[in-house]
Design a protein around this motif. Structure first.
Motif, PDB file in Angstrom:
ATOM      1  N   VAL A   1     -73.107  22.795 -17.130  1.00  0.00           N
ATOM      2  CA  VAL A   1     -72.624  23.897 -16.296  1.00  0.00           C
ATOM      3  C   VAL A   1     -72.118  25.047 -17.168  1.00  0.00           C
ATOM      4  O   VAL A   1     -72.359  26.217 -16.873  1.00  0.00           O
ATOM      5  CB  VAL A   1     -71.504  23.425 -15.335  1.00  0.00           C
ATOM      6  N   HIS A   2     -71.449  24.717 -18.260  1.00  0.00           N
ATOM      7  CA  HIS A   2     -70.889  25.759 -19.123  1.00  0.00           C
ATOM      8  C   HIS A   2     -71.921  26.401 -20.042  1.00  0.00           C
ATOM      9  O   HIS A   2     -71.798  27.571 -20.382  1.00  0.00           O
ATOM     10  CB  HIS A   2     -69.748  25.184 -19.967  1.00  0.00           C
ATOM     11  N   VAL A   3     -72.942  25.648 -20.445  1.00  0.00           N
ATOM     12  CA  VAL A   3     -73.888  26.128 -21.453  1.00  0.00           C
ATOM     13  C   VAL A   3     -75.109  26.812 -20.848  1.00  0.00           C
ATOM     14  O   VAL A   3     -75.600  27.800 -21.375  1.00  0.00           O
ATOM     15  CB  VAL A   3     -74.346  24.943 -22.350  1.00  0.00           C
ATOM     16  N   ALA A   4     -75.593  26.313 -19.731  1.00  0.00           N
ATOM     17  CA  ALA A   4     -76.865  26.760 -19.175  1.00  0.00           C
ATOM     18  C   ALA A   4     -76.724  28.087 -18.435  1.00  0.00           C
ATOM     19  O   ALA A   4     -75.620  28.565 -18.157  1.00  0.00           O
ATOM     20  CB  ALA A   4     -77.407  25.697 -18.235  1.00  0.00           C
ATOM     21  N   CYS A   5     -77.873  28.647 -18.071  1.00  0.00           N
ATOM     22  CA  CYS A   5     -77.883  29.886 -17.291  1.00  0.00           C
ATOM     23  C   CYS A   5     -77.334  29.601 -15.885  1.00  0.00           C
ATOM     24  O   CYS A   5     -77.149  28.449 -15.487  1.00  0.00           O
ATOM     25  CB  CYS A   5     -79.293  30.457 -17.229  1.00  0.00           C
ATOM     26  N   PHE A   6     -77.108  30.644 -15.140  1.00  0.00           N
ATOM     27  CA  PHE A   6     -76.448  30.511 -13.846  1.00  0.00           C
ATOM     28  C   PHE A   6     -77.247  29.634 -12.879  1.00  0.00           C
ATOM     29  O   PHE A   6     -76.680  28.812 -12.158  1.00  0.00           O
ATOM     30  CB  PHE A   6     -76.203  31.885 -13.224  1.00  0.00           C
ATOM     31  N   ASN A   7     -78.566  29.800 -12.844  1.00  0.00           N
ATOM     32  CA  ASN A   7     -79.384  29.037 -11.900  1.00  0.00           C
ATOM     33  C   ASN A   7     -79.300  27.538 -12.167  1.00  0.00           C
ATOM     34  O   ASN A   7     -79.186  26.742 -11.236  1.00  0.00           O
ATOM     35  CB  ASN A   7     -80.838  29.503 -11.968  1.00  0.00           C
ATOM     36  N   VAL A   8     -79.347  27.140 -13.421  1.00  0.00           N
ATOM     37  CA  VAL A   8     -79.225  25.727 -13.777  1.00  0.00           C
ATOM     38  C   VAL A   8     -77.811  25.241 -13.451  1.00  0.00           C
ATOM     39  O   VAL A   8     -77.625  24.121 -12.973  1.00  0.00           O
ATOM     40  CB  VAL A   8     -79.573  25.509 -15.267  1.00  0.00           C
ATOM     41  N   SER A   9     -76.829  26.090 -13.684  1.00  0.00           N
ATOM     42  CA  SER A   9     -75.441  25.727 -13.373  1.00  0.00           C
ATOM     43  C   SER A   9     -75.254  25.441 -11.891  1.00  0.00           C
ATOM     44  O   SER A   9     -74.533  24.512 -11.513  1.00  0.00           O
ATOM     45  CB  SER A   9     -74.488  26.842 -13.807  1.00  0.00           C
ATOM     46  N   VAL A  10     -75.906  26.230 -11.051  1.00  0.00           N
ATOM     47  CA  VAL A  10     -75.789  26.018  -9.607  1.00  0.00           C
ATOM     48  C   VAL A  10     -76.378  24.664  -9.218  1.00  0.00           C
ATOM     49  O   VAL A  10     -75.766  23.908  -8.451  1.00  0.00           O
ATOM     50  CB  VAL A  10     -76.475  27.160  -8.819  1.00  0.00           C
ATOM     51  N   HIS A  11     -77.541  24.330  -9.752  1.00  0.00           N
ATOM     52  CA  HIS A  11     -78.147  23.032  -9.455  1.00  0.00           C
ATOM     53  C   HIS A  11     -77.261  21.891  -9.954  1.00  0.00           C
ATOM     54  O   HIS A  11     -77.114  20.868  -9.282  1.00  0.00           O
ATOM     55  CB  HIS A  11     -79.534  22.925 -10.083  1.00  0.00           C
ATOM     56  N   THR A  12     -76.664  22.075 -11.115  1.00  0.00           N
ATOM     57  CA  THR A  12     -75.789  21.043 -11.666  1.00  0.00           C
ATOM     58  C   THR A  12     -74.541  20.887 -10.809  1.00  0.00           C
ATOM     59  O   THR A  12     -74.098  19.763 -10.536  1.00  0.00           O
ATOM     60  CB  THR A  12     -75.402  21.395 -13.114  1.00  0.00           C
ATOM     61  N   LEU A  13     -73.969  21.995 -10.371  1.00  0.00           N
ATOM     62  CA  LEU A  13     -72.794  21.926  -9.501  1.00  0.00           C
ATOM     63  C   LEU A  13     -73.128  21.251  -8.171  1.00  0.00           C
ATOM     64  O   LEU A  13     -72.301  20.506  -7.633  1.00  0.00           O
ATOM     65  CB  LEU A  13     -72.226  23.326  -9.268  1.00  0.00           C
ATOM     66  N   CYS A  14     -74.324  21.493  -7.651  1.00  0.00           N
ATOM     67  CA  CYS A  14     -74.733  20.821  -6.411  1.00  0.00           C
ATOM     68  C   CYS A  14     -74.781  19.310  -6.608  1.00  0.00           C
ATOM     69  O   CYS A  14     -74.343  18.552  -5.734  1.00  0.00           O
ATOM     70  CB  CYS A  14     -76.097  21.328  -5.952  1.00  0.00           C
ATOM     71  N   LEU A  15     -75.298  18.881  -7.748  1.00  0.00           N
ATOM     72  CA  LEU A  15     -75.349  17.446  -8.031  1.00  0.00           C
ATOM     73  C   LEU A  15     -73.945  16.876  -8.192  1.00  0.00           C
ATOM     74  O   LEU A  15     -73.628  15.810  -7.653  1.00  0.00           O
ATOM     75  CB  LEU A  15     -76.180  17.174  -9.282  1.00  0.00           C
TER      76      LEU A  15
END
Length: 172
Positions: free
Chosen positions: A56-70
């Motif tokens: 969540v901290h390292v990736a771009c925003f779109n990947v962060s959103v998917h990670t937060l959903c998980l």
């Protein structure tokens, strides 16, 4: 197998510490879709929670959103969404990539699901304040969308809603 020069394989690899956003998005989408069928088996993913927060901290925003959903799905399945999740979500609300992202609707959906399930009124009040602060930024792409979505948040009951929203709006 086809033999490839060593320098060709290195050119395709992402630099150390960098996250290949397309591959990571595809993996996270698949895991998000498959997780409900695991019947809440936390042993499968509990070893990887720390890594997910790092993503969540390292990736771009779109990947962060998917990670937060998980992370939200995992926490919601165990009925224990951590304070760390809400902290990261709060920080992502101020991310500069949010207005230009293709996934801002998914992020807002996650945000309001998290607010609905949160039992700490003070934390929810802080989120609402942060959302309302965007009303003073004229160039905010999500300015109107956030306030319209805020009206859809069910705050447990009408009396809690009156006690909660009125002080937020009056604090200024």
């Amino acid at each position: 197998m086809c033999a490839m020069p060593k320098n060709a394989t290195r050119a395709r690899q992402a630099p150390k510490g960098d996250v290949d956003s397309r591959m990571m998005s595809a993996l996270l989408i698949g895991v998000n879709r498959a997780y409900p069928f695991t019947k809440g088996d936390l042993e499968l993913i509990s070893d990887h929670i720390e890594t997910l927060y790092r993503v969540v901290h390292v990736a771009c925003f779109n990947v962060s959103v998917h990670t937060l959903c998980l992370l939200f799905q995992v926490g919601n399945a165990s009925n224990s969404i951590s304070d760390r999740f809400y902290s990261v979500l709060y920080k992502k609300l101020a991310d500069t990539q949010l207005p230009s992202s293709r996934h801002h609707a998914m992020f807002l959906s996650l945000l309001f699901k998290a607010l609905k399930t949160d039992n700490q009124i003070g934390r929810t009040k802080a989120f609402v304040k942060r959302i309302l602060q965007y009303q003073h930024i004229p160039d905010s792409a999500l300015r109107d969308l956030k306030v319209q979505s805020l009206s859809n948040v069910n705050l447990k009951s009408v009396t809690v809603s009156r006690q909660f929203i009125s002080p937020v709006l009056n604090d200024g």
